[in-house]
Design a protein around this motif. Structure first.
Motif, PDB file in Angstrom:
ATOM      1  N   GLU A 191       0.829  -1.203   0.000  1.00  0.00           N
ATOM      2  CA  GLU A 191       0.000   0.000   0.000  1.00  0.00           C
ATOM      3  C   GLU A 191       0.866   1.258   0.000  1.00  0.00           C
ATOM      4  O   GLU A 191       0.571   2.244   0.675  1.00  0.00           O
ATOM      5  N   GLU A 192       1.948   1.203  -0.767  1.00  0.00           N
ATOM      6  CA  GLU A 192       2.860   2.337  -0.914  1.00  0.00           C
ATOM      7  C   GLU A 192       2.971   2.693  -2.394  1.00  0.00           C
ATOM      8  O   GLU A 192       3.018   1.816  -3.247  1.00  0.00           O
ATOM      9  N   ASP A 193       3.007   3.980  -2.681  1.00  0.00           N
ATOM     10  CA  ASP A 193       3.190   4.503  -4.027  1.00  0.00           C
ATOM     11  C   ASP A 193       2.210   3.859  -5.010  1.00  0.00           C
ATOM     12  O   ASP A 193       2.592   3.262  -6.022  1.00  0.00           O
ATOM     13  N   LEU A 194       0.927   4.008  -4.699  1.00  0.00           N
ATOM     14  CA  LEU A 194      -0.117   3.410  -5.530  1.00  0.00           C
ATOM     15  C   LEU A 194      -0.104   3.925  -6.973  1.00  0.00           C
ATOM     16  O   LEU A 194      -0.320   3.129  -7.893  1.00  0.00           O
ATOM     17  N   PRO A 195       0.175   5.206  -7.224  1.00  0.00           N
ATOM     18  CA  PRO A 195       0.246   5.643  -8.622  1.00  0.00           C
ATOM     19  C   PRO A 195       1.340   4.911  -9.411  1.00  0.00           C
ATOM     20  O   PRO A 195       1.143   4.560 -10.578  1.00  0.00           O
ATOM     21  N   LYS A 196       2.469   4.656  -8.773  1.00  0.00           N
ATOM     22  CA  LYS A 196       3.541   3.917  -9.454  1.00  0.00           C
ATOM     23  C   LYS A 196       3.093   2.491  -9.733  1.00  0.00           C
ATOM     24  O   LYS A 196       3.348   1.948 -10.813  1.00  0.00           O
ATOM     25  N   ALA A 197       2.428   1.863  -8.774  1.00  0.00           N
ATOM     26  CA  ALA A 197       1.932   0.499  -8.967  1.00  0.00           C
ATOM     27  C   ALA A 197       0.945   0.455 -10.136  1.00  0.00           C
ATOM     28  O   ALA A 197       0.999  -0.453 -10.964  1.00  0.00           O
TER      29      ALA A 197
ATOM     30  N   LEU B 109      -9.146  -0.907  -6.781  1.00  0.00           N
ATOM     31  CA  LEU B 109      -9.786  -0.993  -5.464  1.00  0.00           C
ATOM     32  C   LEU B 109      -8.993  -0.212  -4.423  1.00  0.00           C
ATOM     33  O   LEU B 109      -9.570   0.417  -3.533  1.00  0.00           O
ATOM     34  N   ALA B 110      -7.666  -0.245  -4.529  1.00  0.00           N
ATOM     35  CA  ALA B 110      -6.810   0.439  -3.559  1.00  0.00           C
ATOM     36  C   ALA B 110      -7.032   1.944  -3.554  1.00  0.00           C
ATOM     37  O   ALA B 110      -6.811   2.594  -2.534  1.00  0.00           O
ATOM     38  N   VAL B 111      -7.478   2.488  -4.681  1.00  0.00           N
ATOM     39  CA  VAL B 111      -7.736   3.934  -4.740  1.00  0.00           C
ATOM     40  C   VAL B 111      -9.234   4.244  -4.764  1.00  0.00           C
ATOM     41  O   VAL B 111      -9.639   5.355  -5.067  1.00  0.00           O
ATOM     42  N   GLY B 112     -10.055   3.236  -4.461  1.00  0.00           N
ATOM     43  CA  GLY B 112     -11.484   3.455  -4.308  1.00  0.00           C
ATOM     44  C   GLY B 112     -12.303   3.462  -5.581  1.00  0.00           C
ATOM     45  O   GLY B 112     -13.456   3.895  -5.572  1.00  0.00           O
ATOM     46  N   GLU B 113     -11.765   2.980  -6.682  1.00  0.00           N
ATOM     47  CA  GLU B 113     -12.498   2.941  -7.948  1.00  0.00           C
ATOM     48  C   GLU B 113     -13.169   1.577  -8.114  1.00  0.00           C
ATOM     49  O   GLU B 113     -12.705   0.716  -8.861  1.00  0.00           O
ATOM     50  N   VAL B 114     -14.285   1.400  -7.404  1.00  0.00           N
ATOM     51  CA  VAL B 114     -14.956   0.105  -7.351  1.00  0.00           C
ATOM     52  C   VAL B 114     -15.497  -0.321  -8.716  1.00  0.00           C
ATOM     53  O   VAL B 114     -15.330  -1.476  -9.124  1.00  0.00           O
ATOM     54  N   ALA B 115     -16.118   0.589  -9.439  1.00  0.00           N
ATOM     55  CA  ALA B 115     -16.698   0.223 -10.739  1.00  0.00           C
ATOM     56  C   ALA B 115     -15.609  -0.211 -11.715  1.00  0.00           C
ATOM     57  O   ALA B 115     -15.765  -1.212 -12.426  1.00  0.00           O
ATOM     58  N   GLY B 116     -14.503   0.508 -11.756  1.00  0.00           N
ATOM     59  CA  GLY B 116     -13.388   0.137 -12.630  1.00  0.00           C
ATOM     60  C   GLY B 116     -12.789  -1.199 -12.229  1.00  0.00           C
ATOM     61  O   GLY B 116     -12.434  -2.013 -13.081  1.00  0.00           O
ATOM     62  N   ALA B 117     -12.686  -1.426 -10.927  1.00  0.00           N
ATOM     63  CA  ALA B 117     -12.144  -2.692 -10.439  1.00  0.00           C
ATOM     64  C   ALA B 117     -13.022  -3.854 -10.863  1.00  0.00           C
ATOM     65  O   ALA B 117     -12.536  -4.903 -11.283  1.00  0.00           O
TER      66      ALA B 117
END
Length: 117
Positions: free
Chosen positions: A61-67, A99-107
């Motif tokens: 759960e670190e550097d989510l944009p990079k992931a 999901l880690a960034v809260g985009e449930v529909a996209g997930a």
């Protein structure tokens, strides 16, 4: 034909941590994935290693944009190699990243893609 651990081959082993989860502490898994990526051969092996690295980064759960960027790069590469199993693994990791960034529909959409729906 779906993924089955009992029908695992060397190609399937590249995605084992994605499909089966981690047996290591997330920090240790991240360090191992980083080392594997650094020594991976160009092409499909490197794309698979990048995917494992992105998945490990998400577990921390670190550097989510990079992931998220790593997952997208790996997904595009695996698609270019016509690696169906790799693409499914990448869609699964991409779903976790969303999901880690809260985009449930996209997930949900990505997970459906991984299932071939």
């Amino acid at each position: 034909q779906g993924y089955s651990p009992s029908s695992s081959s060397s190609a399937d082993a590249r995605y084992e941590s994605v499909f089966d989860g981690f047996s290591l502490d997330p920090r240790e898994h991240f360090l191992r994935a980083t080392r594997n990526y650094e020594v991976a051969e160009e092409g499909q092996p490197r794309a698979a290693a990048l995917l494992a690295l992105a998945d490990a980064r998400l577990a921390l759960e670190e550097d989510l944009p990079k992931a998220q960027a790593e997952v997208l790069e790996a997904l595009n590469a695996l698609r270019s190699f016509q690696d169906a199993l790799g693409e499914a693994a990448a869609l699964q990791v991409q779903s976790k990243a969303l999901l880690a960034v809260g985009e449930v529909a996209g997930a949900s959409a990505r997970a459906s893609g991984a299932l071939g729906e």
